[in-house]
Design a protein around this motif. Structure first.
Motif, PDB file in Angstrom:
ATOM      1  N   UNK A  46     -47.401  -1.707  -5.893  1.00 12.62           N
ATOM      2  CA  UNK A  46     -48.380  -1.037  -6.388  1.00 12.62           C
ATOM      3  C   UNK A  46     -49.533  -1.394  -4.899  1.00 12.62           C
ATOM      4  N   UNK A  47     -49.232  -2.034  -4.986  1.00 10.19           N
ATOM      5  CA  UNK A  47     -50.407  -2.832  -3.847  1.00 10.19           C
ATOM      6  C   UNK A  47     -50.797  -2.328  -2.456  1.00 10.19           C
ATOM      7  N   UNK A  48     -48.972  -1.995  -1.956  1.00 10.81           N
ATOM      8  CA  UNK A  48     -48.043  -1.438  -1.409  1.00 10.81           C
ATOM      9  C   UNK A  48     -48.913   0.058  -0.686  1.00 10.81           C
ATOM     10  N   UNK A  49     -48.759   0.523  -1.744  1.00 10.43           N
ATOM     11  CA  UNK A  49     -48.832   2.244  -2.171  1.00 10.43           C
ATOM     12  C   UNK A  49     -50.830   1.946  -1.905  1.00 10.43           C
ATOM     13  N   UNK A  50     -51.231   1.215  -2.447  1.00 11.59           N
ATOM     14  CA  UNK A  50     -52.445   1.818  -2.140  1.00 11.59           C
ATOM     15  C   UNK A  50     -53.761   1.260  -0.860  1.00 11.59           C
ATOM     16  N   UNK A  51     -52.371  -0.015  -0.270  1.00 11.99           N
ATOM     17  CA  UNK A  51     -53.281  -0.278   1.269  1.00 11.99           C
ATOM     18  C   UNK A  51     -52.899   0.294   2.367  1.00 11.99           C
ATOM     19  N   UNK A  52     -51.045   0.910   2.693  1.00  8.05           N
ATOM     20  CA  UNK A  52     -50.813   0.600   3.986  1.00  8.05           C
ATOM     21  C   UNK A  52     -49.754   1.506   3.981  1.00  8.05           C
ATOM     22  N   UNK A  53     -49.253   2.261   2.685  1.00  4.95           N
ATOM     23  CA  UNK A  53     -47.972   3.203   2.876  1.00  4.95           C
ATOM     24  C   UNK A  53     -48.951   4.168   2.860  1.00  4.95           C
ATOM     25  N   UNK A  54     -48.407   4.662   3.902  1.00  6.92           N
ATOM     26  CA  UNK A  54     -48.811   6.134   4.292  1.00  6.92           C
ATOM     27  C   UNK A  54     -48.524   7.716   3.317  1.00  6.92           C
ATOM     28  N   UNK A  55     -47.412   8.174   2.858  1.00  7.48           N
ATOM     29  CA  UNK A  55     -46.382   9.074   1.621  1.00  7.48           C
ATOM     30  C   UNK A  55     -45.457   8.464   1.280  1.00  7.48           C
ATOM     31  N   UNK A  56     -45.428   8.933   0.260  1.00  5.37           N
ATOM     32  CA  UNK A  56     -44.700   8.150  -0.976  1.00  5.37           C
ATOM     33  C   UNK A  56     -45.034   8.413  -2.202  1.00  5.37           C
ATOM     34  N   UNK A  57     -43.986   8.387  -3.333  1.00  5.16           N
ATOM     35  CA  UNK A  57     -44.305   8.982  -4.060  1.00  5.16           C
ATOM     36  C   UNK A  57     -43.185   8.029  -5.619  1.00  5.16           C
ATOM     37  N   UNK A  58     -43.935   7.926  -6.649  1.00  5.44           N
ATOM     38  CA  UNK A  58     -42.708   7.330  -7.607  1.00  5.44           C
ATOM     39  C   UNK A  58     -42.918   7.620  -8.725  1.00  5.44           C
ATOM     40  N   UNK A  59     -41.745   8.526  -9.508  1.00  5.57           N
ATOM     41  CA  UNK A  59     -42.044   8.680 -11.428  1.00  5.57           C
ATOM     42  C   UNK A  59     -42.580   7.419 -11.848  1.00  5.57           C
ATOM     43  N   UNK A  60     -43.192   7.285 -13.216  1.00  7.32           N
ATOM     44  CA  UNK A  60     -43.917   6.383 -13.653  1.00  7.32           C
ATOM     45  C   UNK A  60     -43.183   6.109 -15.130  1.00  7.32           C
ATOM     46  N   UNK A  61     -42.825   4.884 -15.722  1.00  9.23           N
ATOM     47  CA  UNK A  61     -42.168   4.916 -17.082  1.00  9.23           C
ATOM     48  C   UNK A  61     -43.058   4.149 -17.743  1.00  9.23           C
ATOM     49  N   UNK A  62     -44.053   4.965 -18.645  1.00  5.15           N
ATOM     50  CA  UNK A  62     -45.204   4.915 -19.781  1.00  5.15           C
ATOM     51  C   UNK A  62     -44.753   4.028 -20.618  1.00  5.15           C
ATOM     52  N   UNK A  63     -45.527   3.142 -21.350  1.00  5.13           N
ATOM     53  CA  UNK A  63     -45.701   2.390 -22.559  1.00  5.13           C
ATOM     54  C   UNK A  63     -44.808   2.724 -23.260  1.00  5.13           C
ATOM     55  N   UNK A  64     -44.201   2.302 -24.091  1.00  8.94           N
ATOM     56  CA  UNK A  64     -43.743   2.344 -25.247  1.00  8.94           C
ATOM     57  C   UNK A  64     -44.998   3.039 -26.304  1.00  8.94           C
ATOM     58  N   UNK A  65     -45.148   4.579 -26.708  1.00 11.74           N
ATOM     59  CA  UNK A  65     -46.527   4.205 -27.784  1.00 11.74           C
ATOM     60  C   UNK A  65     -47.964   4.568 -27.125  1.00 11.74           C
ATOM     61  N   UNK A  66     -47.146   4.779 -25.954  1.00 11.74           N
ATOM     62  CA  UNK A  66     -48.288   5.251 -24.905  1.00 11.74           C
ATOM     63  C   UNK A  66     -48.765   6.047 -25.377  1.00 11.74           C
ATOM     64  N   UNK A  67     -50.350   6.955 -25.379  1.00 10.69           N
ATOM     65  CA  UNK A  67     -50.561   8.984 -25.591  1.00 10.69           C
ATOM     66  C   UNK A  67     -50.375   9.761 -24.412  1.00 10.69           C
ATOM     67  N   UNK A  68     -49.088  10.083 -25.157  1.00  8.34           N
ATOM     68  CA  UNK A  68     -49.261  11.537 -24.673  1.00  8.34           C
ATOM     69  C   UNK A  68     -47.357  11.396 -23.865  1.00  8.34           C
ATOM     70  N   UNK A  69     -46.469  11.939 -23.534  1.00 12.65           N
ATOM     71  CA  UNK A  69     -45.037  12.410 -22.797  1.00 12.65           C
ATOM     72  C   UNK A  69     -44.991  13.134 -21.995  1.00 12.65           C
TER      73      UNK A  69
END
Length: 307
Positions: A46-69
């Motif tokens: 997460x720090x790398x994506x915020x600071x210096x990685x130009x172009x990358x994506x990742x599907x996030x795994x929502x926490x159990x019970x998080x709002x929405x699906x």
């Protein structure tokens, strides 16, 4: 007679303005969260994506019970550096950006709010700043699964900004072309299941770098680097040179200059060997020797802090 006001700045003076700006900066620094992504298995990436990685994506795994699906994809940066958008389609997909135009002192809280916004926003909408969403989000560890790592896709360009099969208009196409010209080739080094942190290779133009984000306490990493340096092991072999380190989001990031002609995968073995030396040094708790103290002082002089 009372206290003299001769040295007090006039309300409209330049000195008063400078003092006010300094106080505001100090207050903002005091409110800044030192290690916003602590508690997440994906902290280093997460720090790398915020600071210096130009172009990358990742599907996030929502926490159990998080709002929405609704599925949510984390991206380094979205068009216009917006905080989030929802891509329309048969199954709308939420996108949240790591590198944004407007941010608060707590990037983890911003990211949590952006994720929650994607769950209820209309397809086709975008969010410039999480402040516009007026969402009070729980901790990021309650919004995404804290134990999940990021299944990253590193892109050579920004063509993924437009869905497959969609023809962008002239303005969007020009924006993507401009972004593609400025991109720095990047790759995450896969060092094995036992590797610690996130090691990223980046071609910065004149030279290539390895930036290794470490999850241990900053001071511990610095002492370990000093031990390794004093023993002659602060390198990745031929064609490499230790360049220094930087501190960001509560973590220390050692940086190596690398031979630009070599492919990222050619550094995997040497990086893994250095990682072993560093872990061994981290496990050492004996007092520093005179040589190690000199190494520590020299390494600290080559350290910078990113805000």
């Amino acid at each position: 007679m009372g206290k003299s006001k001769r040295n007090s700045p006039k309300p409209d003076s330049n000195r008063a303005q400078r003092l006010a700006e300094r106080r505001a900066a100090q207050e903002q620094a005091a409110q800044t969260v030192t290690r916003p992504f602590a508690g997440l298995a994906a902290e280093c990436d997460l720090v790398a994506l915020r600071e210096f990685v130009p172009s990358a994506t990742a599907t996030l795994k929502l926490a159990p019970g998080a709002q929405g699906d609704r599925p949510v994809t984390l991206a380094t940066v979205l068009p216009g550096a917006v905080a989030a958008l929802v891509r329309a389609g048969a199954e709308p997909i939420g996108f949240v950006g790591a590198q944004v135009q407007h941010q608060s002192a707590d990037p983890a809280a911003d990211l949590a709010a952006a994720i929650l916004w994607t769950q209820s926003a209309e397809p086709g909408g975008s969010l410039n700043s999480v402040a516009e969403a007026e969402i009070t989000a729980p901790a990021l560890t309650e919004v995404i699964d804290p134990g999940a790592s990021l299944d990253l896709t590193v892109h050579p360009d920004f063509n993924w900004w437009v869905p497959a099969g969609v023809q962008p208009d002239a303005q969007v196409a020009a924006t993507i072309e401009q972004a593609n010209r400025a991109i720095m080739p990047s790759a995450r080094l896969e060092l094995g299941a036992d590797a610690v942190g996130a090691a990223w290779w980046v071609d910065a133009g004149e030279r290539a770098h390895l930036r290794w984000i470490r999850p241990e306490a900053e001071d511990d990493v610095m002492l370990a680097l000093a031990r390794v340096h004093a023993a002659g092991g602060l390198h990745l072999g031929e064609g490499s040179r230790f360049a220094g380190s930087f501190r960001t989001h509560g973590l220390l990031v050692p940086v190596f200059d690398l031979d630009q002609e070599r492919h990222p995968t050619e550094w995997v073995t040497a990086a893994a060997e250095f990682g072993t030396r560093l872990v061994e040094a981290l496990a050492t708790d004996t007092p520093l020797t005179a040589d190690e103290r000199r190494s520590r002082d020299g390494l600290r002089s080559r350290q910078i802090t990113l805000r």
